[in-house]
Design an enzyme around this catalytic site. Sequence first.
Site, short mmCIF file in Angstrom:
data_model
loop_
_atom_site.label_atom_id
_atom_site.label_comp_id
_atom_site.label_asym_id
_atom_site.label_seq_id
_atom_site.Cartn_x
_atom_site.Cartn_y
_atom_site.Cartn_z
N LYS A 293 10.35 12.72 5.23
CA LYS A 293 10.19 11.26 5.21
C LYS A 293 11.15 10.61 6.21
O LYS A 293 10.75 9.68 6.93
CB LYS A 293 10.45 10.73 3.78
CG LYS A 293 9.33 11.08 2.82
CD LYS A 293 9.66 10.81 1.35
CE LYS A 293 8.52 11.27 0.45
NZ LYS A 293 8.75 11.11 -0.97
N GLN B 48 13.24 9.69 -4.97
CA GLN B 48 12.46 10.92 -4.92
C GLN B 48 12.32 11.53 -6.32
O GLN B 48 13.28 11.60 -7.07
CB GLN B 48 13.16 11.91 -3.96
CG GLN B 48 12.39 13.19 -3.69
CD GLN B 48 11.07 12.97 -2.96
OE1 GLN B 48 10.91 12.04 -2.19
NE2 GLN B 48 10.11 13.83 -3.22
N ASP C 299 7.03 2.91 -3.34
CA ASP C 299 6.34 3.99 -4.07
C ASP C 299 5.27 3.42 -5.01
O ASP C 299 4.46 4.16 -5.55
CB ASP C 299 7.36 4.77 -4.91
CG ASP C 299 7.47 6.22 -4.50
OD1 ASP C 299 6.63 6.69 -3.70
OD2 ASP C 299 8.39 6.89 -4.99
N1 GUN Z 1 7.77 13.66 -5.26
C1 GUN Z 1 6.62 14.21 -4.84
N2 GUN Z 1 5.84 13.28 -4.26
C2 GUN Z 1 6.50 12.11 -4.32
C3 GUN Z 1 6.21 10.77 -3.90
O1 GUN Z 1 5.15 10.44 -3.35
N3 GUN Z 1 7.17 9.83 -4.16
C4 GUN Z 1 8.33 10.16 -4.78
N4 GUN Z 1 9.20 9.19 -5.00
N5 GUN Z 1 8.63 11.38 -5.19
C5 GUN Z 1 7.72 12.35 -4.95
#
Ligand code: GUN
Length: 312
Positions: A54, A98, A121
């Site tokens: 990311k 996350q 998110d």
């Molecule tokens: N863990 C796996 N996929 C994601 C996501 O799209 N967002 C977040 N915050 N954690 C994740």
Amino acid sequence: MTAELIDGRGIAGKVRDEVRSGVEELKRKTGVVPKLAVVMVGNDPASDVYVKTKEKAAKSVGIETRTVRLGADVSEKEVISLLDCLNDDESIHGVLVQLPLPEHVDPLRVASAVDPMKDVDGLHPDNVGLLLIGAPRFVPCTPAGIQRMLVESGVTTEGKHVVICGRSMIVGRPLAALMMQKHAAANATVTVAHTGTKHLADVTRRADILVAAIDQPEGIKAEMVKPGAVAIDVGVHRLEDGSRKKGYRLVGDVDFEEVKGKASVISPVPGGVGPMTVAMLLVNTLKAATMAVRPDEYIDREPVDIQLLSVG
Ligand code: GUN
């Protein structure tokens, strides 16, 4: 029949190009550079890879990042105090925590502590509710990525039966809400199957578009798929494989080798939904920054058009 592959990497590249242009335009017009804060709690190796991916993707489109790593033993209160600081920091436009979180930290309380206007998110209850009532603000990144990849691949959803296997807060539930919107890029009949579903194969065989988010390596077999269906694979798992340099290979929730002979279109793992999820995070971050500095930009548009700016 061999299914056509959806090129998630290619489509994500196109989305990133759009975001890069949007970031440049915002900077030119307002001097503001979008900034994303990423919070990681604990040291889950898969999460570490996702966070680095990311950060790299954000950098590639001109979005700044600030990553805060907290130890696995940090209290829920400390996580929430950190979120309060990030919420108050005007230089930060998007905040993401996350997942997964350690057992003692409640993901719902954490999601609720993110400023809903910075919630890239889309997991804050305000944003979940807005999506459900058909006025989305931030759509969670994986569902938004799936919708965009279907549009870009020429797969129409209107009037189709979309069967989603999995009812997680991050994929299954928001994707169901998204696919049932009264909009050309949705308007599907939606079924959500889950661990309480009886005779799963009977349900999945009725899907025109089957979305697998079951967290089971290669759990969706050819016998569960209607001939000519579209298969979208959300899972990512490492399977030991001595023949590979790294000692493992990545597989999804769909048994790709079996299902590619039955489906008409399939998203691969890797290179399918994963890159789309990251690209949509960048879309949401640009949107958060734009809403913060140019709120008028968004007033007159249909909410879903914001999410699908380039779809037309
Ligand atoms: N863990 C796996 N996929 C994601 C996501 O799209 N967002 C977040 N915050 N954690 C994740």
